[in-house]
Design a protein around this motif. Structure first.
Motif, PDB file in Angstrom:
ATOM      1  N   LEU A  14       0.816  -1.213   0.000  1.00 38.99           N
ATOM      2  CA  LEU A  14       0.000   0.000   0.000  1.00 38.99           C
ATOM      3  C   LEU A  14       0.850   1.263   0.000  1.00 38.99           C
ATOM      4  CD1 LEU A  14      -2.643  -1.103   2.590  1.00 38.99           C
ATOM      5  CD2 LEU A  14      -3.009  -0.716   0.167  1.00 38.99           C
ATOM      6  N   ASP A  15       1.954   1.232   0.716  1.00 35.85           N
ATOM      7  CA  ASP A  15       2.746   2.449   0.831  1.00 35.85           C
ATOM      8  C   ASP A  15       3.927   2.460  -0.129  1.00 35.85           C
ATOM      9  OD1 ASP A  15       4.154   0.481   1.995  1.00 35.85           O
ATOM     10  OD2 ASP A  15       4.130   1.304   4.018  1.00 35.85           O
ATOM     11  N   GLY A  16       3.947   1.567  -1.081  1.00 35.42           N
ATOM     12  CA  GLY A  16       4.984   1.608  -2.098  1.00 35.42           C
ATOM     13  C   GLY A  16       6.204   0.774  -1.781  1.00 35.42           C
ATOM     14  N   ASN A  45       5.877   5.745  10.651  1.00 41.01           N
ATOM     15  CA  ASN A  45       5.129   6.729  11.414  1.00 41.01           C
ATOM     16  C   ASN A  45       4.838   6.283  12.835  1.00 41.01           C
ATOM     17  OD1 ASN A  45       5.011   8.719   9.547  1.00 41.01           O
ATOM     18  ND2 ASN A  45       2.995   8.157   8.747  1.00 41.01           N
ATOM     19  N   ALA A  84      -5.524   8.177  15.197  1.00 38.83           N
ATOM     20  CA  ALA A  84      -6.269   9.125  14.373  1.00 38.83           C
ATOM     21  C   ALA A  84      -7.380   9.809  15.160  1.00 38.83           C
ATOM     22  CB  ALA A  84      -6.851   8.407  13.166  1.00 38.83           C
ATOM     23  N   GLN A 129       3.112   8.171  18.530  1.00 39.41           N
ATOM     24  CA  GLN A 129       2.258   8.065  17.359  1.00 39.41           C
ATOM     25  C   GLN A 129       2.222   6.604  16.956  1.00 39.41           C
ATOM     26  OE1 GLN A 129       3.022  10.965  14.311  1.00 39.41           O
ATOM     27  NE2 GLN A 129       2.001   9.743  12.766  1.00 39.41           N
ATOM     28  N   ASP A 131       1.334   3.670  14.284  1.00 37.69           N
ATOM     29  CA  ASP A 131       0.997   3.314  12.902  1.00 37.69           C
ATOM     30  C   ASP A 131       1.435   1.878  12.617  1.00 37.69           C
ATOM     31  OD1 ASP A 131       0.104   3.607  10.307  1.00 37.69           O
ATOM     32  OD2 ASP A 131       2.019   4.335   9.594  1.00 37.69           O
TER      33      ASP A 131
ATOM     34  N   GLU B   6       4.631  11.689   3.071  1.00 33.54           N
ATOM     35  CA  GLU B   6       3.406  11.326   3.756  1.00 33.54           C
ATOM     36  C   GLU B   6       2.213  11.722   2.926  1.00 33.54           C
ATOM     37  OE1 GLU B   6       3.640  12.967   7.628  1.00 33.54           O
ATOM     38  OE2 GLU B   6       4.902  11.327   8.318  1.00 33.54           O
ATOM     39  N   VAL B  21      -6.268  10.676   8.340  1.00 30.59           N
ATOM     40  CA  VAL B  21      -5.336   9.556   8.442  1.00 30.59           C
ATOM     41  C   VAL B  21      -4.072   9.926   7.693  1.00 30.59           C
ATOM     42  CG1 VAL B  21      -4.927   7.172   7.799  1.00 30.59           C
ATOM     43  CG2 VAL B  21      -7.163   7.856   8.613  1.00 30.59           C
ATOM     44  N   VAL B  22      -2.957   9.704   8.346  1.00 29.76           N
ATOM     45  CA  VAL B  22      -1.689   9.974   7.683  1.00 29.76           C
ATOM     46  C   VAL B  22      -1.074   8.644   7.291  1.00 29.76           C
ATOM     47  CG1 VAL B  22       0.560  11.023   7.909  1.00 29.76           C
ATOM     48  CG2 VAL B  22      -1.394  11.984   9.115  1.00 29.76           C
ATOM     49  N   ARG B  23      -0.785   8.522   6.032  1.00 30.33           N
ATOM     50  CA  ARG B  23      -0.150   7.279   5.582  1.00 30.33           C
ATOM     51  C   ARG B  23       1.197   7.580   4.985  1.00 30.33           C
ATOM     52  NH1 ARG B  23      -4.472   3.955   2.552  1.00 30.33           N
ATOM     53  NH2 ARG B  23      -5.815   3.415   4.276  1.00 30.33           N
ATOM     54  N   GLU B  24       2.082   6.656   5.174  1.00 32.30           N
ATOM     55  CA  GLU B  24       3.401   6.838   4.570  1.00 32.30           C
ATOM     56  C   GLU B  24       3.347   6.505   3.098  1.00 32.30           C
ATOM     57  OE1 GLU B  24       6.803   5.218   7.115  1.00 32.30           O
ATOM     58  OE2 GLU B  24       4.996   4.104   7.586  1.00 32.30           O
ATOM     59  N   LEU B  25       4.269   7.033   2.373  1.00 33.68           N
ATOM     60  CA  LEU B  25       4.378   6.693   0.967  1.00 33.68           C
ATOM     61  C   LEU B  25       5.858   6.662   0.642  1.00 33.68           C
ATOM     62  CD1 LEU B  25       2.596   6.289  -1.552  1.00 33.68           C
ATOM     63  CD2 LEU B  25       3.011   8.656  -2.071  1.00 33.68           C
TER      64      LEU B  25
END
Lengths: 245, 1056
Positions: A14-16, A45, A84, A129, A131, B6, B21-25
């Motif tokens: 999902l995040d690459g 994160n 969140a 935080q 994640d 992000e 929502v914060v997602r990493e990229l």
């Protein structure tokens, strides 16, 4: 949320990231002056702060003390702003006591407690935080804090999670991957001896896949241990430069 | 090497609040571009975009969302789908749409790739403040297009297609080499020849436009959200199941059969009735729905009356059966829409509708599908045509679903159109084999004859000189996939039975284009007048086909049997090389066995002494084979195998493809002999692969039927004084054998037909997904069964061949060297094949019905003899009865009450007229009561009916039956009295008697006795089938006045 594709046909998550890639890890040691040891850790994160006091005399009732080794006391907590949705998190709820217990078990396996009989080591960890992979961030942060405090250990304790999607093991899950269905396995490893300090898995997994999953988690832990090692070495360098002055 | 950024998303939480929502990229420099032109050395594995196209095209998110169908045209090549567009489409249109897109990307026949632009460092662009999501997506796609162009060093121009006019204005001149144009313009300038794509575009665009301006009046309640449904199903409040509309009362009745055993409501062991369109709440036939039960006071019963004509409402006055659980649809879990064939309404109706913009309600061919609203301007010109329509949506504000037209099939009533309609309605696509697929094939032509590879000769067991191999198939069969051999091994103590199957997997490599095409077809489709092959003809009719007097590769199973007891001593599986000596057909083989001394074409050239020797050799082999097969059959009969005669009819065509006659298929003993050997081979292969791959072998099982489905059978049999025991397959088989009316063999045939209907179909499955006790094949009475013997026309056999080879390989090397399909993949494949098989059966049935209709269409029912036939009653309904016409193997409804409320009354000589009166229905009889008297029709009574056609504008044409006499048809009566018993029962009886007396009777006497027996019964007593044959030949004589019919049927409907 149904329909999240954890691993695309091209092999991207999902995040690459690719299946075996870890999230970006950043860490600092010695962030607080007043504690005996402290560290700040970012795994993607997920951000964790660990503080170590001790070894010192056993506080409170003496009956807790052990005559042949030190007692390890762990406390885990999450900041109200760590997720969140802001949420008050009272101490001692089921989840955090469980996590505290896991941390305690992990570090009892790694710290050379027999060197400090009748004493106590306190480890406090806070998630700033969240994640995904809270446990592993805590373990890694606490390891650095213990190193900072100068408490002898058998080895670094490195922890990482691994999941399973589309027949492939994914290393170091983020929050979306943890909640997106599927299995998550947390592993704490002493990388040099390859001995396992703690392994935990809640969901169902076919027995045939367990080996691949463990393998992926171990690889991830070894990768992390390199990062931790370089952080410690860099910190030592900085400190030694300072002390020479 | 990766850069972390992000991404901020705004999602809805479970409680409905908006959450940030914060997602990493993670971005990287190396992202595979998937083009053959790549200069930068991307690690491209898998599918590659071809290099020899004039341009690449990058569709915008909106185009992928709304116009994916256009991009599905195979002619369009060089399509680069961006990740942005794919995700946006998935988000907007849901999982099904996305899966379709994924299928497109995976399919090697489509020239398109996915480019993960959001993970590429230089093509990713973060969302800017104040930018709408659509704008952002479009900008991302544009950036990706530019990157792609630069990445390929400008070797190919890149065209971005979008529906957003602003983007076209602002971006079209920003970069040379990257063009931004609208979809319509793109199609017009780059694909001017692709008329179909442009029409489809116009149709979709119009539909989209009109959807925006729609009313707000609610016609249906809203569906519940997905998470509520899921929770409801888990808690047992809602029932999940597949919606099945009653074909005869599409407006009123639909049923939901629940899936799985999750439901705790034990009182619900029947289907749930959904009554009326309001309660059906926009669900369409085949959708997976969630149903809420209504309170018991609102429950209804199902209607039992025969529906008279379509669309007629006769609620209320109908006799209703007992109440059944009734519910309403609260949500739809999965739409199962497909393409529908529709017809435009007649002109008069059109005018009344057309006030309402250009929206037209079209009528689907399938009764179960509601009318569909489409926008088109061609309604006038397409009056009598059949058109393919796709459903887009069904809003709660609309009474009907809205869709758009896709393609025109042709004029209604023409054979081609109707056949295409049947294919499409069953979701079967049979495009001709493509160039690329045919290029994969080895050649076999006059100039380059195909030859056996010497390397293969050494690796295979060579049976060319050692075994007498022959095949027995229907006459004129081209795809010979099974051959047999039998010989006595040296020493005389053992027999060796061999089944040799065409080695298709040698030619069709896994993952090749041919393999993919075969997998998607899953089976060869047999229609009444044609067939659509699963494999290209060069394989199916030539290289794989085990023709006579040529060397062929085969997969063989060889059993060493004890010559006396016929017990299996040893089994050998493997690849072989064979040389078939005879290519017999059933009739020839049977007459050889009967000693009628027919000509064997293979021996015609030889000298007479040589001929006699060879003939004796062949005859000996056939006789031994028959003996072995009888033994095998008897073994299975002990286990409880069922003989369920299905009714199959074959259309005989003359040269101009006119139908000359409809002939029921004639069973011979040799049919059973061949079938038995095949069943045996299948069984042993199933044992082998299941043993070796306990979790991932493809088997076929036949679940035991539910007892309540037998009720009709039991009741019907009771009316004739027979008892049917359905507790086990053995009991059922025995009691069916007992239920023999010496006066009327048709009773038994009908009872067997009912038994067949009560049973579920045999299905393929993967061994890992089914507990071992469910492997049982009820019909064949075998604990394990699979399909191995027809790889030319069934894909399942190809899978089994591969499994068997892998099993043998792994045995040799003692490890699994090749990665096999996992249990999950195999199970999916099995489901796919099951679905296709069901569809194949439907199209076969429907095409036969079509031909039956065409047969009677040109005949005047009042004067033509052939339109009057003998029929037998097999079910009683509230206003009529269902009858079976053996002459044409036709089933249909006969009404005893017409629309005016009149009932049939019997006059002298049994003639029937309509008169005012009443009907009285009982379980086993129905009586009409008029002033002329009372007449009773019993189950299994013979009556005479007149067959006439009932044309239908929009749906499948049908035949209608009219009762003209309550007595058997005169032609039938004179001959049907002395009818002996059905042939197959006879054979069974002989075999069984033989087996029972096996210990007592001496070895020598037995074959002699049985042959006499057989000859006697076959030639002297007329059996049912020869009788039917004669009747249809009588019918045939009339038409042969004008043209000589070719007696050879042009198709072969094979069994086994």
């Amino acid at each position: 949320m149904a329909g999240l594709e954890l691993l695309s046909d091209q092999g991207y998550r999902l995040d690459g990231r690719k299946a075996s890639e870890l999230r970006k890890v950043q860490a600092r040691m010695g962030v607080f002056g007043q504690a005996d040891g402290s560290a700040y850790m970012e795994q993607g994160n997920t951000k964790a702060l660990a503080v170590v006091y001790g070894p010192h005399e056993v506080r409170g009732s003496r009956s807790k003390s052990l005559h042949d080794r030190a007692v390890i006391n762990c406390q885990y907590s999450m900041a109200t702003f760590s997720t969140a949705e802001r949420k008050r998190r009272p101490h001692g709820d089921r989840k955090s006591s469980e996590m505290s217990l896991h941390l305690k078990q992990t570090f009892e396996a790694a710290v050379l407690t027999q060197l400090y009989p009748r004493s106590q080591i306190d480890i406090y960890v806070k998630i700033l935080q969240s994640d995904g992979g809270n446990y592993s961030a805590c373990v890694n942060a606490a390891t650095l804090a213990l190193v900072d405090a100068g408490i002898p250990m058998r080895d670094y304790v490195c922890a990482c999670t691994a999941g399973f999607a589309e027949g492939t093991a994914l290393a170091d899950l983020c929050h979306a991957e943890e909640t997106g269905g599927g299995t998550a396995l947390s592993l704490a490893l002493l990388p040099r001896s390859q001995s396992i300090a703690l392994v935990q898995m809640d969901a169902r997994l076919h027995q045939d896949h367990l080996d691949t999953l463990m393998e992926a988690a171990m690889e991830a832990c070894k990768g992390l241990s390199k990062v931790l090692d370089s952080v410690v070495r860099q910190h030592l360098q900085e400190v030694s430069v300072l002390s020479r002055d | 090497e990766m850069i972390k950024t992000e991404k901020v998303l705004h999602l809805k939480s479970s409680r409905g609040r908006k959450v940030r929502v914060v997602r990493e990229l993670y971005l990287r420099e190396q992202v595979a571009c998937g083009s053959a032109l790549c200069q930068a050395g991307c690690e491209n594995d898998g599918k590659l975009l071809s290099g020899d196209v004039t341009h690449y095209v990058v569709p915008d998110a909106g185009v992928v969302r709304d116009f994916l169908e256009i991009l599905e045209f195979r002619e369009l090549c060089g399509i680069v789908f961006t990740q942005t567009a794919c995700q946006a489409a998935q988000h907007a249109r849901g999982r099904r749409h996305y899966n379709r897109l994924r299928g497109l990307l995976k399919d090697p026949r489509h020239d398109c790739v996915l480019f993960a632009n959001e993970f590429q460092q230089y093509s990713y662009c973060p969302r800017e403040k104040g930018e709408t999501q659509e704008q952002w997506h479009t900008r991302c796609v544009y950036h990706a297009a530019v990157w792609y162009y630069n990445h390929l060093a400008g070797l190919t121009p890149v065209v971005m297609i979008t529906e957003d006019q602003n983007t076209i204005k602002t971006c079209s001149s920003l970069n040379s080499g990257v063009y931004v144009i609208s979809t319509n313009e793109y199609l017009e300038s780059f694909w001017p020849d692709l008329q179909a794509a442009r029409e489809l575009y116009a149709s979709i665009a119009q539909t989209l436009q009109e959807r925006e301006s729609e009313g707000v009046e609610k016609e249906y309640p809203e569906h519940l959200p997905a998470d509520v449904l899921e929770a409801g199903i888990k808690s047992g409040r809602y029932i999940q199941g597949m919606l099945n509309v009653n074909k005869h009362r599409a407006q009123n009745e639909a049923f939901v059969r629940f899936e799985g055993s999750t439901n705790k409501n034990t009182e619900l062991n029947s289907d749930v009735l959904i009554s009326g369109m309001k309660h059906r709440n926009r669900a369409i036939q085949g959708d997976s729905v969630a149903v809420e039960l209504l309170p018991r006071s609102e429950w209804k019963g199902r209607t039992t009356a025969l529906a008279a004509g379509q669309g007629e409402e006769r609620a209320g006055e109908d006799a209703q059966s007992q109440l059944m659980p009734t519910g309403r649809v609260v949500g739809i879990l999965q739409r199962n829409w497909r393409d529908y064939v529709v017809t435009f309404p007649p002109r008069e109706e059109l005018q009344s509708q057309s006030r309402n913009s250009q929206k037209i309600l079209v009528i689907p061919w399938d009764y179960r599908i509601p009318k569909i609203r489409i926008s088109t301007q061609q309604a006038e010109t397409l009056q009598d045509h059949r058109v393919i329509v796709r459903v887009d949506s069904w809003e709660s504000t609309s009474l009907y679903p809205s869709g758009h037209s896709v393609r025109v099939l042709g004029k209604a009533g023409e054979l081609e159109t109707e056949i295409q309609t049947i294919l499409l309605e069953n979701s079967i696509h049979v495009a001709p084999f493509s160039e690329a697929q045919l290029r994969e094939m080895s050649l076999n032509s006059k100039e380059h004859p195909w030859q056996v590879d010497p390397a293969e000769v050494s690796s295979r067991r060579d049976l060319r000189d050692t075994h007498l191999v022959f095949s027995i198939d229907p006459l004129g069969c081209e795809d010979v996939d099974d051959t047999l051999s039998i010989r006595t091994l040296p020493g005389g103590k053992h027999l060796e039975l061999g089944v040799h199957i065409a080695d298709v997997t040698h030619f069709v490599k896994e993952g090749s284009l041919t393999d993919l095409e075969a997998r998607s077809r899953a089976t060869t489709y047999y229609l009444a007048d044609r067939r659509y092959d699963m494999l290209p003809a060069v394989l199916s009719a030539d290289l794989c086909s085990l023709l006579r007097r040529v060397d062929r590769y085969a997969m063989s199973v060889l059993w060493e049997l004890d010559a006396e007891s016929l017990a299996v001593c040893n089994v050998w599986y493997g690849r072989t090389l064979i040389h078939s000596s005879y290519q017999l057909h059933y009739e020839l083989a049977q007459s050889l066995l009967n000693g009628e001394g027919p000509e064997v074409p293979e021996l015609a050239q030889l000298e007479s002494s040589e001929q006699d020797r060879k003939l004796a050799e062949l005859l000996h082999a056939l006789e031994t084979l028959t003996r072995v097969a009888r033994h095998l059959r008897a073994q299975r009969d002990w286990g409880g195998a069922l003989e369920l005669e299905g009714v199959e009819v074959r259309a005989q065509l003359d040269k101009d493809k006119n139908i000359v006659a409809l002939v029921p298929k004639e069973p011979l003993e040799v049919h059973e002999t061949v079938a038995e050997c095949m069943i045996y081979a299948n069984h042993w292969v199933a044992r082998k692969i299941q043993e070796r791959f306990p979790h991932q072998a493809l088997l076929r099982h036949h679940p035991p039927p539910k007892q309540e489905f037998f009720n009709q059978l039991i009741d019907s049999a009771k009316s004739r004084g027979f008892t049917i025991d359905t507790r086990s397959n053995k009991a059922l088989a025995d009691s069916l054998d007992q239920a023999m009316d010496p006066q009327d063999p048709l009773v038994n045939r009908l009872l067997r037909m009912m038994a067949t209907q009560a049973m579920s179909n045999a299905l393929y499955f993967s061994t890992g997904s089914c507990p071992e006790e469910e492997y049982y094949h009820y019909g064949l009475a075998l604990d394990r069964y699979t399909h191995f013997t027809s790889p030319i026309r069934r894909y399942a056999d190809i899978i089994v061949h591969r499994l068997l080879m892998a099993a043998l390989q792994s045995e040799k090397e003692d490890c699994l060297h090749k990665t096999l399909a996992s249990n999950k993949e195999l199970e999916e494949m099995a489901q796919q094949i099951n679905n296709k098989n069901r569809a194949a059966q439907h199209i076969q049935k429907q095409s036969i019905e079509l031909f039956q209709y065409l047969y009677f269409r040109d005949k005047d029912p009042l004067t033509d003899e052939r339109c009057v036939a003998d029929a037998i009653i097999y079910t009683i309904r509230a206003n009529g009865m269902l009858v079976f016409i053996p002459q044409y193997s036709l089933k249909g409804a006969v009404y005893l009450k017409n629309r005016e409320g009149q009932v049939v009354s019997i006059e002298d000589e049994g003639r029937c007229t309509w008169q005012a009166g009443t009907l009285q229905r009982h379980p086993d009889r129905i009586s009409t009561c008029t002033t002329a008297g009372t007449h009773i029709f019993h189950l299994f009574d013979h009556v005479t009916v007149r067959i006439s056609v009932e044309p239908s504008r929009c749906h499948a044409n049908s035949l209608s039956l009219e009762l003209i006499s309550n007595r058997p048809h005169a032609a039938a009566r004179s001959e049907s009295r002395p009818t002996g018993r059905g042939h197959s029962e006879l054979v069974q009886e002989v075999v069984r008697r033989e087996e029972a007396s096996q210990q007592a009777v001496q070895e020598k006497k037995r074959p002699k006795l049985s042959r006499e027996d057989r000859e006697f019964r076959q030639s002297k007593k007329p059996n049912l089938y020869s009788l039917l044959q004669e009747i249809s030949e009588l019918a045939l004589l009339d038409s042969s006045v004008c043209h000589v019919p070719s007696s050879e049927p042009q198709t072969c409907i094979t069994s086994s």
